[in-house]
Design an enzyme around this catalytic site. Structure first.
Site, PDB file in Angstrom:
ATOM      1  N   ASP A  30     -39.151 -25.333 -26.017  1.00  0.00           N
ATOM      2  CA  ASP A  30     -38.285 -26.449 -26.400  1.00  0.00           C
ATOM      3  C   ASP A  30     -36.865 -25.942 -26.677  1.00  0.00           C
ATOM      4  OD1 ASP A  30     -37.071 -28.722 -27.539  1.00  0.00           O
ATOM      5  OD2 ASP A  30     -38.940 -29.342 -28.494  1.00  0.00           O
TER       6      ASP A  30
ATOM      7  N   SER B  93     -39.843 -36.602 -30.939  1.00  0.00           N
ATOM      8  CA  SER B  93     -38.439 -36.309 -31.233  1.00  0.00           C
ATOM      9  C   SER B  93     -37.900 -37.288 -32.274  1.00  0.00           C
ATOM     10  CB  SER B  93     -37.631 -36.329 -29.926  1.00  0.00           C
ATOM     11  OG  SER B  93     -36.382 -35.706 -30.076  1.00  0.00           O
TER      12      SER B  93
ATOM     13  N   HIS C 204     -39.435 -29.796 -24.349  1.00  0.00           N
ATOM     14  CA  HIS C 204     -39.291 -30.839 -25.365  1.00  0.00           C
ATOM     15  C   HIS C 204     -40.160 -32.061 -25.086  1.00  0.00           C
ATOM     16  CE1 HIS C 204     -37.383 -32.688 -28.755  1.00  0.00           C
ATOM     17  NE2 HIS C 204     -36.900 -33.695 -28.061  1.00  0.00           N
TER      18      HIS C 204
END
Length: 320
Positions: free
Chosen positions: A239, A105, A267
């Protein structure tokens, strides 16, 4: 200096001071170095499901980024470039010259920036649901950029509300209902934001990479440089934070990359499927040679006049 703290089993959180700020990190294993960079609001413990598996083959370094976890939370530079500098300095102090850099991320954005700034210290790049391949990002992240968001978060994270909200989020995560897979991690982030210093740091981070329209940082204009460095991309099919169709953008802009979209993962694919994730990462390292930085090769690539051939049109992928 704080003493090492056990985080799970024989894994310990260690500490050192760099440029006057405390840096917390987990270090374990032997072999080639893997630098694991976590996402926004998380910390190094997000990697706990895979660290023991990876430590069998690698020297694993999993830091808490500045402003997160047990690291310091000063008023400081929280840009991607600032984080990349911090990781270079941490590696230097730890005596690690080069590493395969793995980023999740926000940490994926830091990993890409690190590879761009310090190619001579980057052997490979592995990105896990990273930012940087399009503007799309969840409404919850965008909301954190709005005026007054810090005050609202501070109010809703106070006791006695905090344990109740955390309990509900973790309970929903266990139900298996659609769009609830990541709520256990969200609960941990929510609890971390009860710390005013953490909230301030997170606001600085978000303002550097996101606004109300979505992500403002992109790597697509420089993705062609990955021709000189092995790259792997892993995404969860479900996600809800950064959509999995950004994996197609990654594959288009960096056609030599190994791209994996995992079903029944959201995610945090490294937490949803730790065995499979560890195998993907181990296979990626085993099947590729470490990049060797040569200035003349980078210069030749950056001065080409046919970059359109290297950054193909990906149509609607990643559009807002």
């Amino acid at each position: 200096m704080a003493q090492p703290v056990e985080v799970r089993g024989d894994l310990q959180m260690q500490y050192l001071v760099v440029h006057g700020h405390r840096r917390a990190y987990i270090r374990c294993g032997k072999g080639p170095a893997l630098l694991l960079l976590h996402g926004l609001g998380c910390d190094s413990t997000t990697w706990l499901p895979v660290i023991p598996r990876l430590a069998k083959r690698f020297t694993v370094i999993a830091p808490d980024l500045l402003g997160h976890g047990r690291s310091g939370k000063p008023r400081a530079d929280y840009s991607l470039g600032g984080y990349a500098n911090g990781m270079r300095d941490l590696m230097t102090v730890l005596g690690i010259d080069r590493a395969t850099v793995v980023g999740h991320s926000l940490g994926g954005g830091v990993a890409m920036q690190f590879a761009y700034q310090f190619p001579e210290r980057t052997e490979r790049l592995a990105l896990v649901a990273p930012g940087g391949f399009g503007p799309d990002v969840s409404w919850a992240i965008r909301a954190l950029t709005l005026p007054g968001a810090g005050t609202v978060i501070g109010a809703v994270s106070r006791r006695p509300l905090r344990p109740a909200v955390s309990g509900v989020l973790r309970g929903l995560a266990r139900t298996g209902l659609p769009h609830t897979r990541d709520l256990g991690e969200v609960a941990g982030i929510y609890e971390n934001l009860a710390d005013p210093a953490a909230r301030a740091a997170i606001r600085h981070v978000i303002r550097a990479v996101v606004d109300w329209r979505g992500q403002v940082v992109t790597m697509t204009d420089r993705a062609y440089l990955t021709r000189l460095m092995p790259m792997c991309v892993v995404w969860g099919e479900d996600d809800d934070v950064i959509p999995a169709d950004h994996a197609a953008s990654a594959e288009a802009y960096a056609p030599g990359a190994q791209v994996h979209v995992l079903p029944h993962a959201a995610h945090f694919p490294h937490r949803d499927h730790p065995d499979r994730f560890a195998k993907i990462l181990c296979d990626f390292v085993a099947s590729t040679r470490p990049a060797v930085y040569r200035r003349d090769r980078f210069r030749a690539l950056m001065t080409r006049d046919d970059l359109a051939d290297l950054t193909p049109d990906v149509g609607e992928a990643g559009s807002a």
